[in-house]
Scaffold this active site. Structure first.
Site, PDB file in Angstrom:
ATOM      1  N   GLY A  83      -0.823  24.127   4.283  1.00 51.80           N
ATOM      2  CA  GLY A  83      -1.176  23.629   5.603  1.00 51.80           C
ATOM      3  C   GLY A  83       0.092  23.038   6.165  1.00 51.80           C
ATOM      4  N   THR A  96       1.302  20.370   7.864  1.00 51.35           N
ATOM      5  CA  THR A  96       1.753  19.013   7.578  1.00 51.35           C
ATOM      6  C   THR A  96       1.782  18.720   6.083  1.00 51.35           C
ATOM      7  OG1 THR A  96      -0.502  18.195   7.937  1.00 51.35           O
ATOM      8  CG2 THR A  96       1.021  18.073   9.802  1.00 51.35           C
ATOM      9  N   ASN A 108       3.864  22.879  16.344  1.00 44.26           N
ATOM     10  CA  ASN A 108       3.102  24.007  15.779  1.00 44.26           C
ATOM     11  C   ASN A 108       1.855  24.313  16.616  1.00 44.26           C
ATOM     12  OD1 ASN A 108       4.886  24.256  13.728  1.00 44.26           O
ATOM     13  ND2 ASN A 108       3.509  23.585  12.104  1.00 44.26           N
ATOM     14  N   ARG A 146      -1.222  26.974  17.472  1.00 49.49           N
ATOM     15  CA  ARG A 146      -2.024  28.125  17.071  1.00 49.49           C
ATOM     16  C   ARG A 146      -3.113  28.311  18.124  1.00 49.49           C
ATOM     17  NH1 ARG A 146       1.836  27.958  14.487  1.00 49.49           N
ATOM     18  NH2 ARG A 146       2.110  27.899  12.205  1.00 49.49           N
ATOM     19  N   LYS A 198      13.878  24.431  18.032  1.00 47.14           N
ATOM     20  CA  LYS A 198      14.247  25.623  17.273  1.00 47.14           C
ATOM     21  C   LYS A 198      14.226  26.826  18.218  1.00 47.14           C
ATOM     22  CE  LYS A 198      11.374  23.634  14.530  1.00 47.14           C
ATOM     23  NZ  LYS A 198      10.288  23.354  13.576  1.00 47.14           N
ATOM     24  N   ASP A 235       8.045  24.149   8.699  1.00 49.78           N
ATOM     25  CA  ASP A 235       7.577  22.930   8.027  1.00 49.78           C
ATOM     26  C   ASP A 235       8.673  22.339   7.146  1.00 49.78           C
ATOM     27  OD1 ASP A 235       5.151  23.706   9.170  1.00 49.78           O
ATOM     28  OD2 ASP A 235       4.466  24.684   7.335  1.00 49.78           O
TER      29      ASP A 235
END
Length: 310
Positions: A27, A29, A163, A165, A220, A253
């Site tokens: 996952g 985190t 992140n 989704r 990024k 991550d």
């Protein structure tokens, strides 16, 4: 120095040869928390799990990694979520989730929720992601945002990883409003052009990042590089070439973990970004989210010294 990471860990199934599936746990985190712990940072994970054998195994594994579990709620009759990683020949990954009724989604609606949220102000940094925010309903996110305000009022820092989704949100407009609120309440934003393009529209990610008024921004880029922007610094940091890519799962991550560990250890943002690229470059050479511990890079003396003496 202590970090609290808030989110969800799921059962991870990775495609292997012959149509077989290899089981692990992951996952976003939780991946970051694991790499933080391996880099010598004191870190606690904040989540909810079931009372099943897989949840027991997760907690035992986290403790073995050195992750604190005092704020892991255990819920009778619940189970963790599950996802399958599908990778193509280039190592790019695609996720398939079964998580709608996972235990983690109940974290902000429990008798112990108030105590868990109040404890966050005792950490030096509280880290969460866009996936974390997608787990909860509007009322839960409101409780969490108020707790994060208290963290900052206590002189602590909030770090937010973008992140994103799309399947985790009922509609994009709600996600956009929530992210803007989170940007305003963060001290460190770890973003990617890919996430921001997905959320705000193709080609708009860089412009959205330019408009963010946060004390410390790490962006990024689509190319193997990141842009670091903070007081007196606005610099591109290029990644060293990576010759072996097996699976890009947890690349971001692990970057976040190395960046935060370096910053906690006293490194400047540019050096921290280099550390992030270096760890991510190693992680993509292995299948699954978590690489073998033996493959972890050695910590630099300054980071190790300052983390262990803080």
């Amino acid at each position: 120095m202590k970090i609290a990471c808030i989110g969800e860990c799921m059962i991870e199934l990775t495609e292997a040869a012959g149509g077989h599936l290899a089981r692990g746990y992951g996952g976003d985190t939780l991946n970051t928390a694991t790499y933080l712990a391996r880099l010598g940072v004191t870190v606690d994970y904040v989540t909810a799990l079931g009372d099943d054998p897989w949840s027991d195994e997760m907690v035992a594994g986290w403790r073995t990694e050195g992750i604190g579990t005092s704020h892991v709620a255990r819920l009778a009759g619940k189970l963790p979520g599950l996802y399958v990683i599908e990778t193509n020949a280039a190592g790019e990954r695609r996720f398939h989730y079964w998580r709608d009724s996972s235990a983690a989604r109940s974290l902000l609606d429990l008798p112990q929720t108030g105590a868990i949220l109040a404890a966050l102000a005792g950490y030096d940094v509280v880290y969460l992601s866009g996936v974390t925010l997608s787990l909860y309903d509007v009322a839960g996110r409101t409780r969490l945002m108020r707790a994060l305000d208290d963290v900052r009022k206590a002189g602590r820092r909030v770090a937010f990883d973008t992140n994103f989704r799309p399947r985790g949100w009922p509609d994009r407009a709600l996600a956009q409003r929530t992210y803007h609120e989170m940007f305003e309440g963060s001290d460190i934003v770890l973003a990617s052009v890919e996430d921001l393009d997905l959320l705000f529209g193709a080609g708009r990610g860089a412009a959205v990042a330019d408009g963010l008024q946060v004390p410390e921004l790490v962006l990024k880029l689509a190319e193997p590089a990141s842009r670091v922007r903070t007081a007196g610094i606005d610099q591109m940091v290029r990644a060293a070439p990576v010759t072996r890519v097996v699976d890009t799962t947890a690349a971001g991550d692990s970057y976040s973990a190395a960046y935060l560990a370096a910053r906690i250890g006293g490194a400047d943002p540019v050096a921290a970004a280099r550390a992030g690229h270096d760890l991510a470059g190693i992680v993509v050479g292995y299948p699954g989210a978590l690489i073998p511990r033996a493959a972890m890079p050695a910590q630099t003396p300054v980071i190790q010294r300052r983390i262990t003496t803080a």
